[in-house]
Design an enzyme around this catalytic site. Structure first.
Site, mmCIF file in Angstrom:
data_model
loop_
_atom_site.group_PDB
_atom_site.id
_atom_site.type_symbol
_atom_site.label_atom_id
_atom_site.label_comp_id
_atom_site.label_asym_id
_atom_site.label_seq_id
_atom_site.Cartn_x
_atom_site.Cartn_y
_atom_site.Cartn_z
ATOM 1 N N PRO A 2 -28.543 14.119 35.286
ATOM 2 C CA PRO A 2 -29.055 12.839 35.805
ATOM 3 C C PRO A 2 -27.929 11.814 35.951
ATOM 4 C CG PRO A 2 -30.442 13.659 34.042
ATOM 5 C CD PRO A 2 -29.234 14.535 34.064
ATOM 6 N N GLU A 3 -27.942 11.102 37.075
ATOM 7 C CA GLU A 3 -26.925 10.095 37.346
ATOM 8 C C GLU A 3 -27.574 8.709 37.375
ATOM 9 O OE1 GLU A 3 -24.367 11.360 40.623
ATOM 10 O OE2 GLU A 3 -24.978 13.430 40.261
ATOM 11 N N LYS A 58 -24.807 6.472 32.783
ATOM 12 C CA LYS A 58 -25.810 7.538 32.817
ATOM 13 C C LYS A 58 -26.626 7.582 31.528
ATOM 14 C CE LYS A 58 -22.672 10.555 35.443
ATOM 15 N NZ LYS A 58 -22.012 11.888 35.450
ATOM 16 N N ARG A 258 -15.359 21.186 39.743
ATOM 17 C CA ARG A 258 -16.686 20.690 40.105
ATOM 18 C C ARG A 258 -17.080 21.202 41.491
ATOM 19 N NH1 ARG A 258 -18.504 16.150 37.179
ATOM 20 N NH2 ARG A 258 -17.012 15.370 35.633
#
Length: 268
Positions: A2-3, A58, A258
Site C-alpha cells: 500500500p502506498e 505509507k 524493482r
C-alpha cells in the site's frame, strides 16, 4: 505494498468508523507484529478511545486517549478489514481490535507491524521521512529545489522515502507515464520543463488514485470505493498490454531490484 493513496483512503475510512470509539478488546495472534510484550500492548490499548487516525507517508498513526500512539505499516501483503465476525475475510488475522460488535482486523502482517510508542519516540521513528507530496507546503518551487543536484535514476529516487514520502512501485511508474518520462532517466539530466511536468504528474496521479480509492481490496462489506484505481492503472502490472495512449506494448524491466513498467512509444 500500500502506498500514499491506499493509506490515505484507509485514514479517511478509519476516522469515519472508529474515531471517538473505545477499543473493547484486543487480540494478538502473532507476537512479532508488535514491538512490546503482548500483555503490555493489550494493557495500554484495551479500553482506550481512538482519538483520531492520521497518516505519515505509507504509515498510519492511531492516537489513543492515554497519549500512546500505534504506528501501522502494512508492508507487502498487509491490509485491513472492518466488520463483524461473520463478515471478516477468510484470512489469517494477526491482530484484532473490537469495538463492541464491530472489529478491525489487521491481515497479512508477515512483514508489516503495529507498534506502540509514546509521543517522544514516534517523532524519532518518522524523522527521516521526506516531504508529503500532497501537502500544501509541497509547492512547485519546493520540488524544483528538491531536484537540484540530485543524481540517480528517476524510478529509484521516486520510491526513496527520504526524498519523497509515500510513493512506491505502482505510483512511481504511473507518475513517469503521466509525465511522459522514462523511469530509467537520470535525475540530473531532466530539463526544467520535465521537472515541472514531473511535479504536476506527482500531484495529479496521487490525487486521482485517492479519488478512486487506490488499489486495495474493500475495507468493509459494501465498500464500493476502495480498490477502484486498480483497473485505471495505465502501465503498472500491464506488461505486454497495449498502451492506452500510443498503442505500443508496455514493457517490464527490473530497475534497482524493482519491477518497473513503461512505454517506449510515448515516454522518453
Amino acid at each position: 505494498m500500500p502506498e500514499l493513496p491506499e493509506m490515505e483512503n484507509y485514514r479517511i475510512l478509519l476516522n469515519q468508523k472508529i474515531a471517538g470509539q473505545t477499543i473493547t478488546d484486543v487480540q494478538i495472534n502473532r507476537a512479532k507484529s508488535v514491538n512490546v510484550e503482548p500483555d503490555e500492548f493489550i494493557n495500554n490499548v484495551s479500553r482506550q478511545k481512538v482519538v483520531t487516525v492520521e497518516r505519515r507517508a505509507k504509515q498510519l498513526l492511531f492516537h489513543l486517549e492515554n497519549g500512546y500512539l500505534l504506528l501501522l505499516h502494512l508492508m507487502l501483503g498487509g491490509r485491513m478489514f472492518f466488520g463483524t465476525t461473520e463478515e471478516k475475510p477468510d484470512r489469517t488475522i494477526q491482530i484484532q481490535f473490537s469495538f463492541g460488535e464491530q472489529n478491525l482486523y489487521f491481515i497479512g502482517l508477515r512483514l508489516g507491524y503495529l507498534h506502540l510508542y509514546d509521543k517522544t519516540c514516534i517523532q524519532k521513528e518518522l524523522s527521516d521521512l521526506g516531504p508529503e507530496p500532497l501537502g500544501q507546503e509541497f509547492t512547485e518551487d519546493v520540488f524544483i529545489k528538491l531536484m537540484e543536484k540530485r543524481r540517480g535514476r528517476l524510478k529509484s529516487k521516486l520510491v526513496d522515502q527520504q526524498f519523497l514520502s509515500g510513493i512506491g512501485n505502482c505510483y512511481s511508474d504511473e507518475i513517469c507515464f503521466h509525465a511522459r518520462i522514462l523511469p530509467m532517466r537520470e535525475m540530473n539530466e531532466l530539463n526544467q520543463h520535465e521537472v515541472i511536468q514531473l511535479y504536476q504528474s506527482i500531484r495529479f496521479v496521487l490525487q486521482d488514485a485517492l479519488k478512486h480509492g487506490g488499489y486495495m481490496e474493500p475495507f468493509f462489506q459494501g465498500d464500493t470505493l476502495t480498490g477502484g484505481y486498480d483497473s485505471l492503472c495505465k502501465v503498472y502490472d500491464r506488461e505486454g498490454e497495449t498502451c492506452v495512449r500510443c498503442g505500443v506494448a508496455i514493457i517490464k524491466e527490473i530497475i534497482s531490484s524493482r519491477k518497473t513498467f513503461y512505454c517506449t512509444g510515448c515516454q522518453s
